[in-house]
Design a protein around this motif. Structure first.
Motif, short mmCIF file in Angstrom:
data_model
loop_
_atom_site.label_atom_id
_atom_site.label_comp_id
_atom_site.label_asym_id
_atom_site.label_seq_id
_atom_site.Cartn_x
_atom_site.Cartn_y
_atom_site.Cartn_z
N THR A 22 0.85 -1.20 0.00
CA THR A 22 0.00 0.00 0.00
C THR A 22 0.88 1.24 0.00
O THR A 22 2.08 1.18 0.34
CB THR A 22 -0.91 0.03 1.24
OG1 THR A 22 -0.08 0.07 2.40
CG2 THR A 22 -1.83 -1.17 1.31
N PHE A 23 0.30 2.35 -0.42
CA PHE A 23 0.98 3.65 -0.37
C PHE A 23 0.07 4.64 0.35
O PHE A 23 -1.12 4.36 0.57
CB PHE A 23 1.25 4.16 -1.79
CG PHE A 23 2.27 3.34 -2.55
CD1 PHE A 23 3.63 3.42 -2.24
CD2 PHE A 23 1.87 2.50 -3.57
CE1 PHE A 23 4.55 2.66 -2.95
CE2 PHE A 23 2.79 1.74 -4.28
CZ PHE A 23 4.14 1.82 -3.96
N ASN A 24 0.64 5.78 0.67
CA ASN A 24 -0.11 6.87 1.31
C ASN A 24 -0.85 6.39 2.56
O ASN A 24 -2.08 6.56 2.69
CB ASN A 24 -1.12 7.51 0.33
CG ASN A 24 -0.42 8.07 -0.89
OD1 ASN A 24 0.81 8.18 -0.89
ND2 ASN A 24 -1.17 8.40 -1.91
N TYR A 49 -4.10 -2.40 -17.31
CA TYR A 49 -4.19 -0.98 -17.62
C TYR A 49 -3.34 -0.19 -16.63
O TYR A 49 -2.89 -0.71 -15.61
CB TYR A 49 -5.65 -0.53 -17.59
CG TYR A 49 -6.46 -1.19 -18.67
CD1 TYR A 49 -6.29 -0.80 -20.00
CD2 TYR A 49 -7.35 -2.22 -18.39
CE1 TYR A 49 -7.00 -1.42 -21.02
CE2 TYR A 49 -8.07 -2.83 -19.41
CZ TYR A 49 -7.89 -2.43 -20.72
OH TYR A 49 -8.57 -3.05 -21.72
N SER A 50 -3.17 1.09 -16.93
CA SER A 50 -2.40 1.98 -16.08
C SER A 50 -2.94 1.97 -14.65
O SER A 50 -4.16 2.04 -14.47
CB SER A 50 -2.50 3.38 -16.68
OG SER A 50 -1.35 4.07 -16.42
N GLY A 51 -2.04 1.85 -13.69
CA GLY A 51 -2.47 1.88 -12.28
C GLY A 51 -2.91 0.53 -11.74
O GLY A 51 -3.32 0.43 -10.58
N ALA A 52 -2.82 -0.54 -12.56
CA ALA A 52 -3.28 -1.87 -12.12
C ALA A 52 -2.38 -2.47 -11.03
O ALA A 52 -2.80 -3.38 -10.32
CB ALA A 52 -3.35 -2.82 -13.31
N GLY A 53 -1.14 -1.97 -10.94
CA GLY A 53 -0.22 -2.50 -9.92
C GLY A 53 0.93 -3.31 -10.48
O GLY A 53 1.70 -3.91 -9.72
N LYS A 54 1.09 -3.30 -11.80
CA LYS A 54 2.11 -4.14 -12.45
C LYS A 54 3.52 -3.78 -12.00
O LYS A 54 4.29 -4.63 -11.59
CB LYS A 54 2.03 -3.99 -13.99
CG LYS A 54 0.65 -4.19 -14.57
CD LYS A 54 0.64 -4.00 -16.06
CE LYS A 54 0.95 -2.60 -16.54
NZ LYS A 54 -0.08 -1.59 -16.20
N SER A 55 3.85 -2.47 -12.12
CA SER A 55 5.22 -2.04 -11.77
C SER A 55 5.51 -2.34 -10.31
O SER A 55 6.60 -2.83 -9.98
CB SER A 55 5.40 -0.54 -11.99
OG SER A 55 5.41 -0.27 -13.35
N THR A 56 4.55 -2.03 -9.45
CA THR A 56 4.78 -2.26 -8.02
C THR A 56 5.04 -3.74 -7.77
O THR A 56 5.99 -4.10 -7.06
CB THR A 56 3.57 -1.77 -7.20
OG1 THR A 56 3.28 -0.42 -7.57
CG2 THR A 56 3.83 -1.84 -5.71
N LEU A 57 4.24 -4.61 -8.39
CA LEU A 57 4.42 -6.05 -8.18
C LEU A 57 5.81 -6.49 -8.64
O LEU A 57 6.51 -7.23 -7.94
CB LEU A 57 3.34 -6.84 -8.94
CG LEU A 57 3.42 -8.35 -8.75
CD1 LEU A 57 3.02 -8.72 -7.31
CD2 LEU A 57 2.54 -9.10 -9.74
N THR A 208 3.69 -5.04 -19.57
CA THR A 208 3.28 -4.41 -20.83
C THR A 208 1.81 -4.02 -20.79
O THR A 208 1.04 -4.51 -19.97
CB THR A 208 3.56 -5.37 -22.01
OG1 THR A 208 3.17 -4.74 -23.23
CG2 THR A 208 2.80 -6.68 -21.88
N HIS A 209 1.45 -3.07 -21.69
CA HIS A 209 0.03 -2.76 -21.91
C HIS A 209 -0.47 -3.48 -23.17
O HIS A 209 -1.61 -3.34 -23.54
CB HIS A 209 -0.17 -1.26 -22.19
CG HIS A 209 0.12 -0.38 -21.03
ND1 HIS A 209 1.12 0.56 -21.04
CD2 HIS A 209 -0.47 -0.29 -19.81
CE1 HIS A 209 1.13 1.18 -19.88
NE2 HIS A 209 0.18 0.68 -19.12
N SER A 210 0.45 -4.20 -23.83
CA SER A 210 0.13 -4.68 -25.16
C SER A 210 0.02 -6.20 -25.23
O SER A 210 1.00 -6.92 -24.98
CB SER A 210 1.21 -4.19 -26.13
OG SER A 210 1.24 -5.00 -27.27
#
Ligand SMILES: Nc1ncnc2c1ncn2[C@@H]1O[C@H](COP(=O)(O)OP(=O)(O)OP(=O)(O)O)[C@@H](O)[C@H]1O
Length: 357
Positions: A22-24, A49-57, A208-210
């Motif tokens: 979690t953040f904030n 999609y953007s904000g789904a949590g991919k990068s964080t995971l 990826t988004h693709s």
């Protein structure tokens, strides 16, 4: 099952269990109780999609983010319990590449690639040999003395990839590695990532988004939405039988093999016969003989492509026999293929669903 498209082995090299981040102060639940095993040799796509949590995971894998709860094990080592020294060692085993390359513009290409080796205190001569080998592998041997600003996007990403591979990691994390590149350069970088998996045996986790990137490179895929994995599996299976609406949307935009409602309406206006969508599957119909239908038929829409090096896609056909002949043709086809009947102008489409991805 042995997968010809990658070097997947059945042995988990990355194991995420019960990861929450979690953040904030808990207001944003970026990753919500996610468990995921990546096998050694997989090319695992994480799409959403953007904000789904991919990068964080994915950043949890090399401890760029520390989870609030859950456990991360990479190559037998517990990342979540590692101290600073062990973490440095673990990170040497995990390369990472980024959408915007993250190169040092004031250093030459060779110095960028050699940087992790300098940090690892490799002697100068050994470093130079390894850099030359990497430059050659990624196909930019003539650019060693250039600076990043003198390179194209594709060449910059090759530098990023060479730098990520410098310490011979077992795992490569790719965060939107081709999003800033044009389609031709994207294909070249995906080819390079495929060689890295096949020739060097490196396990790749790719954000990826693709869906077309997933289709061309990955053997497995996880679809994320709202911090959770909503669907996962072998790419072929997920594409052939998507369950979640988000997965269906990604597939529709990548493959464009099935007519949308608007396209179906247009097809109905321009074709008086009965319209059916026949799906090609490696496990059933990998081709079919139009003449065996027993009624005059034309292809009016569709696309056949490859997923994991196996035929995949669907064709929309117009059957131009009598109503009875068309029905009999559809029944024969259904014995070995997924068929969705769109009906004709006079007859509403019976809902059959099977090929209705
Ligand atoms: N450092 C941070 N501080 C606060 N919120 C963050 C932070 N990092 C990520 N988030 C939030 O966590 C959620 C997931 O973000 P994340 O970047 O993991 O998603 P993503 O699927 O990778 O998106 P994108 O495709 O846009 O990169 C988003 O709501 C994001 O705003």
């Amino acid at each position: 099952m042995n997968d010809p498209a990658t070097t997947a082995s059945g042995d988990p090299i990355i194991s995420l269990s019960g990861i929450t981040k979690t953040f904030n102060g808990g207001a944003v639940r970026a990753v919500d109780d996610v468990s995921l095993d990546v096998e050694r040799g997989d090319v695992y796509g994480v799409i959403g999609y953007s904000g789904a949590g991919k990068s964080t995971l994915v950043r949890v894998i090399n401890a760029l983010e520390l989870p609030d709860s859950g456990r991360v094990v990479v190559d037998g080592r517990d990342v979540t319990a590692a101290g600073q020294g062990e973490l440095r060692e673990i990170r040497r085993d995990i390369g990472m590449i980024f959408q915007h390359f993250n190169l040092f513009n004031a250093r030459t290409v060779a110095a960028n690639i050699g940087y992790p080796l300098k940090l690892a205190k490799w002697p100068k001569k050994k470093r130079a040999e390894r850099v030359a080998e990497l430059l050659d592998f990624v196909g930019i041997a003539d650019k060693a003395k250039r600076y990043p600003t003198q390179l194209s996007g594709g060449q910059k990403q090759r530098v990023g990839i060479a730098r990520a591979l410098a310490t011979s990691p077992a795992v490569l994390l790719a965060d939107e590695a081709t999003s800033a590149l044009d389609p031709e350069t994207t294909r070249e970088v995906l080819d390079l990532l495929r060689r890295i998996n096949r020739e060097l045996g490196v396990t790749i986790v790719l954000i990826t988004h693709s869906m077309s990137v997933v289709q061309h490179l990955c053997n497995k895929v996880a679809v994320m939405e709202g911090g959770r994995i909503v669907e996962r599996g072998a790419v072929y299976d997920v594409l052939a039988r998507p369950e979640h609406p988000a997965t269906r949307r990604f597939i529709a935009s990548a493959l464009a093999d099935k007519p949308s409602e608007a396209v179906t309406d247009r097809l109905r206006r321009s074709h008086a016969g009965r319209l059916i969508v026949v799906s090609l599957r490696a496990d059933g119909t990998d081709s079919f003989d139009l003449s065996a239908l027993g009624v005059p038929a034309s292809v009016v829409y569709g696309a056949i492509t490859e997923v994991e090096e196996r035929p995949f896609g669907s064709l929309t056909l117009e059957l131009r026999g009598s109503a009875d002949e068309n029905r009999a043709a559809i029944e024969r086809l259904r014995e070995y293929a997924d068929v969705r009947d769109l009906g004709d102008g006079d007859e509403a489409a019976p809902a059959t669903g099977k090929a209705g991805n």
